[in-house]
Design a protein around this motif. Sequence first.
Motif, PDB file in Angstrom:
ATOM      1  N   MET A   1       1.101  -1.672   0.144  1.00 49.53           N
ATOM      2  CA  MET A   1      -0.306  -0.135  -0.036  1.00 49.53           C
ATOM      3  C   MET A   1       0.624   1.346   0.207  1.00 49.53           C
ATOM      4  O   MET A   1       1.865   1.161   0.565  1.00 49.53           O
ATOM      5  CB  MET A   1      -1.044   0.030   1.665  1.00 49.53           C
ATOM      6  N   THR A   2       0.653   2.048  -0.192  1.00 45.12           N
ATOM      7  CA  THR A   2       1.447   2.921  -1.115  1.00 45.12           C
ATOM      8  C   THR A   2       0.435   4.826  -0.600  1.00 45.12           C
ATOM      9  O   THR A   2      -0.861   4.588  -1.965  1.00 45.12           O
ATOM     10  CB  THR A   2       1.776   3.609  -2.087  1.00 45.12           C
ATOM     11  N   LYS A   3       0.409   5.870  -0.195  1.00 42.03           N
ATOM     12  CA  LYS A   3      -0.304   6.627   0.093  1.00 42.03           C
ATOM     13  C   LYS A   3       0.063   7.848   0.323  1.00 42.03           C
ATOM     14  O   LYS A   3       1.423   7.743   1.151  1.00 42.03           O
ATOM     15  CB  LYS A   3      -1.792   6.514   2.163  1.00 42.03           C
ATOM     16  N   ARG A   4      -0.579   9.072  -0.170  1.00 37.29           N
ATOM     17  CA  ARG A   4       0.768  10.831   0.206  1.00 37.29           C
ATOM     18  C   ARG A   4      -0.356  11.178   1.044  1.00 37.29           C
ATOM     19  O   ARG A   4      -1.314  10.994   1.182  1.00 37.29           O
ATOM     20  CB  ARG A   4      -0.987  11.056  -1.170  1.00 37.29           C
ATOM     21  N   ILE A   5       0.347  11.680   2.193  1.00 36.91           N
ATOM     22  CA  ILE A   5      -0.283  12.013   3.457  1.00 36.91           C
ATOM     23  C   ILE A   5       0.706  13.410   3.499  1.00 36.91           C
ATOM     24  O   ILE A   5       1.330  13.284   3.429  1.00 36.91           O
ATOM     25  CB  ILE A   5       0.042  11.154   4.824  1.00 36.91           C
ATOM     26  N   VAL A   6      -0.088  14.234   4.688  1.00 39.98           N
ATOM     27  CA  VAL A   6       0.115  15.619   5.581  1.00 39.98           C
ATOM     28  C   VAL A   6       0.470  14.867   6.730  1.00 39.98           C
ATOM     29  O   VAL A   6      -0.551  14.384   7.568  1.00 39.98           O
ATOM     30  CB  VAL A   6      -0.241  16.527   5.383  1.00 39.98           C
ATOM     31  N   LEU A   7       1.825  15.672   7.368  1.00 41.72           N
ATOM     32  CA  LEU A   7       2.321  15.115   8.879  1.00 41.72           C
ATOM     33  C   LEU A   7       1.946  16.297   8.838  1.00 41.72           C
ATOM     34  O   LEU A   7       2.581  17.733   8.730  1.00 41.72           O
ATOM     35  CB  LEU A   7       2.830  14.169   9.369  1.00 41.72           C
ATOM     36  N   ARG A   8       1.528  17.101  10.119  1.00 38.27           N
ATOM     37  CA  ARG A   8       1.288  18.070  11.332  1.00 38.27           C
ATOM     38  C   ARG A   8       2.047  18.062  12.434  1.00 38.27           C
ATOM     39  O   ARG A   8       1.873  17.409  12.735  1.00 38.27           O
ATOM     40  CB  ARG A   8       0.081  19.078  10.875  1.00 38.27           C
ATOM     41  N   PHE A   9       3.155  18.092  12.681  1.00 35.29           N
ATOM     42  CA  PHE A   9       3.992  17.907  14.118  1.00 35.29           C
ATOM     43  C   PHE A   9       3.790  19.310  14.908  1.00 35.29           C
ATOM     44  O   PHE A   9       4.239  20.364  14.418  1.00 35.29           O
ATOM     45  CB  PHE A   9       5.377  18.101  13.831  1.00 35.29           C
ATOM     46  N   PRO A  10       3.476  19.784  16.399  1.00 32.65           N
ATOM     47  CA  PRO A  10       3.687  20.366  17.321  1.00 32.65           C
ATOM     48  C   PRO A  10       4.530  20.845  17.770  1.00 32.65           C
ATOM     49  O   PRO A  10       5.819  19.985  17.025  1.00 32.65           O
ATOM     50  CB  PRO A  10       2.602  20.292  17.912  1.00 32.65           C
ATOM     51  N   SER A  11       5.155  21.613  18.213  1.00 31.67           N
ATOM     52  CA  SER A  11       6.335  22.461  18.522  1.00 31.67           C
ATOM     53  C   SER A  11       7.416  20.855  19.255  1.00 31.67           C
ATOM     54  O   SER A  11       8.685  21.563  19.074  1.00 31.67           O
ATOM     55  CB  SER A  11       6.473  23.442  18.622  1.00 31.67           C
ATOM     56  N   GLN A  12       7.073  20.724  20.319  1.00 30.26           N
ATOM     57  CA  GLN A  12       7.656  20.160  20.863  1.00 30.26           C
ATOM     58  C   GLN A  12       7.903  18.476  20.774  1.00 30.26           C
ATOM     59  O   GLN A  12       8.672  18.698  21.349  1.00 30.26           O
ATOM     60  CB  GLN A  12       6.493  20.397  22.503  1.00 30.26           C
ATOM     61  N   ILE A  13       7.578  18.405  19.208  1.00 27.86           N
ATOM     62  CA  ILE A  13       8.269  17.257  19.102  1.00 27.86           C
ATOM     63  C   ILE A  13       8.701  17.078  17.411  1.00 27.86           C
ATOM     64  O   ILE A  13       9.104  15.997  17.200  1.00 27.86           O
ATOM     65  CB  ILE A  13       6.934  15.440  18.622  1.00 27.86           C
ATOM     66  N   VAL A  14       8.956  18.586  16.921  1.00 26.39           N
ATOM     67  CA  VAL A  14      10.057  18.720  15.487  1.00 26.39           C
ATOM     68  C   VAL A  14      11.473  17.792  15.586  1.00 26.39           C
ATOM     69  O   VAL A  14      11.482  17.438  14.594  1.00 26.39           O
ATOM     70  CB  VAL A  14       9.604  19.682  15.168  1.00 26.39           C
ATOM     71  N   ASP A  15      11.217  17.531  17.267  1.00 29.88           N
ATOM     72  CA  ASP A  15      13.210  17.044  16.805  1.00 29.88           C
ATOM     73  C   ASP A  15      13.147  15.699  17.248  1.00 29.88           C
ATOM     74  O   ASP A  15      14.038  15.140  17.732  1.00 29.88           O
ATOM     75  CB  ASP A  15      14.374  18.312  17.517  1.00 29.88           C
ATOM     76  N   LYS A  16      12.303  15.274  16.944  1.00 32.89           N
ATOM     77  CA  LYS A  16      11.908  13.698  17.675  1.00 32.89           C
ATOM     78  C   LYS A  16      12.209  12.726  16.187  1.00 32.89           C
ATOM     79  O   LYS A  16      11.834  13.040  14.937  1.00 32.89           O
ATOM     80  CB  LYS A  16      10.323  13.249  17.780  1.00 32.89           C
ATOM     81  N   PRO A  17      12.960  12.026  16.606  1.00 29.90           N
ATOM     82  CA  PRO A  17      13.449  10.884  15.058  1.00 29.90           C
ATOM     83  C   PRO A  17      12.436  10.048  14.440  1.00 29.90           C
ATOM     84  O   PRO A  17      12.294   8.568  14.406  1.00 29.90           O
ATOM     85  CB  PRO A  17      14.736  10.442  15.478  1.00 29.90           C
ATOM     86  N   LEU A  18      10.970  10.666  14.089  1.00 28.59           N
ATOM     87  CA  LEU A  18       9.952  10.120  14.221  1.00 28.59           C
ATOM     88  C   LEU A  18      10.164   8.759  12.321  1.00 28.59           C
ATOM     89  O   LEU A  18       9.719   8.286  12.773  1.00 28.59           O
ATOM     90  CB  LEU A  18       8.577  10.708  13.602  1.00 28.59           C
ATOM     91  N   LEU A  19      10.705   9.702  11.274  1.00 30.11           N
ATOM     92  CA  LEU A  19      10.425   9.416  10.149  1.00 30.11           C
ATOM     93  C   LEU A  19      11.543   7.812  10.200  1.00 30.11           C
ATOM     94  O   LEU A  19      11.037   7.092   9.579  1.00 30.11           O
ATOM     95  CB  LEU A  19      11.128  10.392   9.897  1.00 30.11           C
ATOM     96  N   TYR A  20      12.395   7.911  11.023  1.00 28.11           N
ATOM     97  CA  TYR A  20      13.532   6.943  11.490  1.00 28.11           C
ATOM     98  C   TYR A  20      12.258   5.759  11.934  1.00 28.11           C
ATOM     99  O   TYR A  20      12.878   4.526  11.169  1.00 28.11           O
ATOM    100  CB  TYR A  20      14.284   7.213  12.721  1.00 28.11           C
ATOM    101  N   HIS A  21      12.128   5.700  13.286  1.00 25.10           N
ATOM    102  CA  HIS A  21      11.088   4.960  14.000  1.00 25.10           C
ATOM    103  C   HIS A  21       9.914   4.596  12.429  1.00 25.10           C
ATOM    104  O   HIS A  21       9.558   2.923  12.459  1.00 25.10           O
ATOM    105  CB  HIS A  21      10.156   5.436  15.114  1.00 25.10           C
ATOM    106  N   LEU A  22       9.663   4.812  12.058  1.00 28.62           N
ATOM    107  CA  LEU A  22       9.052   4.496  10.823  1.00 28.62           C
ATOM    108  C   LEU A  22       9.761   3.560  10.118  1.00 28.62           C
ATOM    109  O   LEU A  22       9.097   2.420   9.219  1.00 28.62           O
ATOM    110  CB  LEU A  22       7.924   5.879   9.650  1.00 28.62           C
ATOM    111  N   VAL A  23      10.567   4.130   9.177  1.00 23.37           N
ATOM    112  CA  VAL A  23      11.523   2.890   8.759  1.00 23.37           C
ATOM    113  C   VAL A  23      11.755   1.543   9.946  1.00 23.37           C
ATOM    114  O   VAL A  23      12.107   0.324   9.079  1.00 23.37           O
ATOM    115  CB  VAL A  23      12.556   3.971   8.038  1.00 23.37           C
TER     116      VAL A  23
END
Length: 137
Positions: A1-23
């Motif tokens: 499955m492939t989807k195009r999505i929009v992510l909005r991050f609150p200021s307190q979590i912009v420095d977390k490695p979220l994409l790393y965890h997805l991979v």
Amino acid sequence: MTKRIVLRFPSQIVDKPLLYHLVKDFGLMVNVLKANVNPRKEGFMVMELSGETSSYDQGIDFLKKQGVTVEKLAEDIVRDVDRCTHCGHCTSLCPVGALYIIRPSMEVAFDEEKCIVCGLCLKACPVKAIELNFNGR
């Protein structure tokens, strides 16, 4: 499955490695199409996310638990073929080749699948034959 999505991050979590965890944790493939992430400000990212359905769902749940707002990409570029003069201005700015010239007819064509909704073509079109279709906000 492939989807195009929009992510909005609150200021307190912009420095977390979220994409790393997805991979790493969910085995998903991430293709960032557009991003604006600044320290101490809200982050915004448009991406394609690919993987097995169960992994995709788990990854989305992970993002939501972290405080990320996840939305389906609800904007796209629409080209008015009747208004287009086929001047080619848009094709010179399209970074992914979604707008291109068909030879030998020299007509402008648009491949919606390649489009990353960067908006450069909107500014380039002298006759305003390209518009942003935004469903939602």
